[in-house]
Design a protein around this motif. Structure first.
Motif, PDB file in Angstrom:
ATOM      1  N   ASN A 268       0.688  -1.290   0.061  1.00  0.00           N
ATOM      2  CA  ASN A 268      -0.045  -0.155  -0.113  1.00  0.00           C
ATOM      3  C   ASN A 268       0.793   1.254  -0.009  1.00  0.00           C
ATOM      4  OD1 ASN A 268      -2.346  -1.286  -0.038  1.00  0.00           O
ATOM      5  ND2 ASN A 268      -2.449  -1.652   2.185  1.00  0.00           N
TER       6      ASN A 268
ATOM      7  N   ASP B  24       3.766   4.999   4.916  1.00  0.00           N
ATOM      8  CA  ASP B  24       3.328   5.766   5.777  1.00  0.00           C
ATOM      9  C   ASP B  24       4.368   7.012   6.352  1.00  0.00           C
ATOM     10  OD1 ASP B  24       2.175   7.140   8.207  1.00  0.00           O
ATOM     11  OD2 ASP B  24       1.664   5.496   9.353  1.00  0.00           O
ATOM     12  N   LEU B  25       4.453   8.218   5.730  1.00  0.00           N
ATOM     13  CA  LEU B  25       5.246   9.211   5.938  1.00  0.00           C
ATOM     14  C   LEU B  25       5.312   9.571   7.230  1.00  0.00           C
ATOM     15  CD1 LEU B  25       4.855  11.559   2.447  1.00  0.00           C
ATOM     16  CD2 LEU B  25       6.752   9.925   3.086  1.00  0.00           C
ATOM     17  N   THR B  26       4.162   9.473   8.025  1.00  0.00           N
ATOM     18  CA  THR B  26       4.381   9.926   9.519  1.00  0.00           C
ATOM     19  C   THR B  26       5.384   8.972  10.051  1.00  0.00           C
ATOM     20  OG1 THR B  26       2.607   8.655  10.059  1.00  0.00           O
ATOM     21  CG2 THR B  26       1.943  10.532   9.449  1.00  0.00           C
ATOM     22  N   LEU B  27       5.740   8.031   9.813  1.00  0.00           N
ATOM     23  CA  LEU B  27       6.573   7.182  10.572  1.00  0.00           C
ATOM     24  C   LEU B  27       8.049   7.824  10.301  1.00  0.00           C
ATOM     25  CD1 LEU B  27       5.352   3.627   9.536  1.00  0.00           C
ATOM     26  CD2 LEU B  27       5.163   4.934  11.904  1.00  0.00           C
TER      27      LEU B  27
ATOM     28  N   ASP C  33       8.564  11.044   9.983  1.00  0.00           N
ATOM     29  CA  ASP C  33       8.791  12.322  10.562  1.00  0.00           C
ATOM     30  C   ASP C  33       9.385  13.511   9.677  1.00  0.00           C
ATOM     31  OD1 ASP C  33       8.059  14.128  12.317  1.00  0.00           O
ATOM     32  OD2 ASP C  33       9.802  13.800  13.440  1.00  0.00           O
TER      33      ASP C  33
ATOM     34  N   GLU D 150      -0.728  12.952  10.691  1.00  0.00           N
ATOM     35  CA  GLU D 150      -1.286  11.783  10.597  1.00  0.00           C
ATOM     36  C   GLU D 150      -1.521  10.816   9.126  1.00  0.00           C
ATOM     37  OE1 GLU D 150      -5.832  11.621  11.379  1.00  0.00           O
ATOM     38  OE2 GLU D 150      -5.379  13.735  11.796  1.00  0.00           O
ATOM     39  N   TYR D 151      -1.402   9.478   9.061  1.00  0.00           N
ATOM     40  CA  TYR D 151      -1.679   8.873   8.037  1.00  0.00           C
ATOM     41  C   TYR D 151      -3.145   9.050   7.633  1.00  0.00           C
ATOM     42  CZ  TYR D 151      -1.562   4.853   4.797  1.00  0.00           C
ATOM     43  OH  TYR D 151      -1.697   4.080   3.594  1.00  0.00           O
ATOM     44  N   LEU D 152      -3.346   9.455   6.337  1.00  0.00           N
ATOM     45  CA  LEU D 152      -4.734   9.442   6.000  1.00  0.00           C
ATOM     46  C   LEU D 152      -5.359   8.151   5.168  1.00  0.00           C
ATOM     47  CD1 LEU D 152      -4.974  13.242   5.449  1.00  0.00           C
ATOM     48  CD2 LEU D 152      -5.659  12.121   7.468  1.00  0.00           C
ATOM     49  N   GLY D 153      -4.571   7.695   4.457  1.00  0.00           N
ATOM     50  CA  GLY D 153      -4.903   6.591   3.708  1.00  0.00           C
ATOM     51  C   GLY D 153      -4.250   6.416   2.424  1.00  0.00           C
ATOM     52  N   THR D 154      -4.790   5.718   1.243  1.00  0.00           N
ATOM     53  CA  THR D 154      -4.244   5.584   0.191  1.00  0.00           C
ATOM     54  C   THR D 154      -5.008   5.846  -0.925  1.00  0.00           C
ATOM     55  OG1 THR D 154      -2.834   4.090  -1.367  1.00  0.00           O
ATOM     56  CG2 THR D 154      -4.743   3.182  -0.049  1.00  0.00           C
TER      57      THR D 154
ATOM     58  N   ASP E  64      -9.132   4.960  -0.779  1.00  0.00           N
ATOM     59  CA  ASP E  64      -9.680   4.824   0.262  1.00  0.00           C
ATOM     60  C   ASP E  64     -11.006   5.650   0.520  1.00  0.00           C
ATOM     61  OD1 ASP E  64      -7.846   3.148   1.168  1.00  0.00           O
ATOM     62  OD2 ASP E  64      -6.971   4.312   2.365  1.00  0.00           O
TER      63      ASP E  64
END
Length: 187
Positions: A154, A157-160, A162, A175-179, A182
């Motif tokens: 998928n 997750d860019l939030t990881l 930072d 926050e991660y919003l989806g792909t 979605d």
């Protein structure tokens, strides 16, 4: 929604922050912050990294000489280093006032920052000069990421990671919003 015009302002174009790594002629590392980084599709699923650099930076000279460099994603914990590299010219000598550690890229001859959670190893294929800027079209030879972060089918997750986002000022993402798909599924 009503919008208002605010003129042509560069800070309205948001950009991820990166630190570009090259080797000087004496094999010492040189790093410079660059936010003018994007990608373009070359053919089918192949893509090229596009990077623009302004002025007479030592890093720019190194890219033109070696055609190899690393792109180190800046996370919020790297802001002191980014500011230091941006305010210190490699043309004036080694950048050693702020401590950092570096390693070597796996597939190219360029330094990488140990602090970066995401590093692209790039080889410059072509360039276009526009005024005092040069834009480089580059093949990604390898991507390294923090071994504690999983990447699945998928995406990322860019939030990881930072990451720092630049728009004339520094920002982060929350926050991660989806792909894609979605929020709307075509019937």
């Amino acid at each position: 929604m009503k919008r208002k015009s605010i003129g042509a302002r560069h800070e309205m174009i948001i950009q991820p922050a990166f630190i570009i790594g090259t080797y000087n002629e004496d094999k010492s590392p040189d790093f410079a912050p660059i936010t003018w980084v994007s990608k373009t599709c070359e053919q089918d699923e192949d893509y090229l990294i596009v990077i623009s650099m302004y002025g007479t930076k030592k890093t720019k000279q190194n890219i033109q000489r070696t055609k190899q460099f690393s792109i180190n994603l800046v996370s919020t914990g790297m802001l002191t280093l980014m500011d230091y590299f941006g305010q210190t010219s490699g043309l004036d000598g080694a950048k050693e006032e702020v401590p950092y550690t570096h390693g070597r890229a796996v597939c190219i001859d360029a330094p990488t920052l140990d602090e970066s959670r995401w590093v692209c190893e790039c080889e410059m294929l072509s360039s276009v000069a526009t005024g005092e800027s040069d834009t480089y079209f580059c093949r990604v030879k390898n991507v390294q990421i923090d071994e504690r972060i999983d990447v699945d089918t998928n995406g990322v997750d860019l939030t990881l990671f930072d990451p720092v986002i630049y728009s004339g000022n520094y920002h982060s993402i929350g926050e991660y919003l989806g792909t894609i798909g979605d929020y709307y599924c075509r019937k």
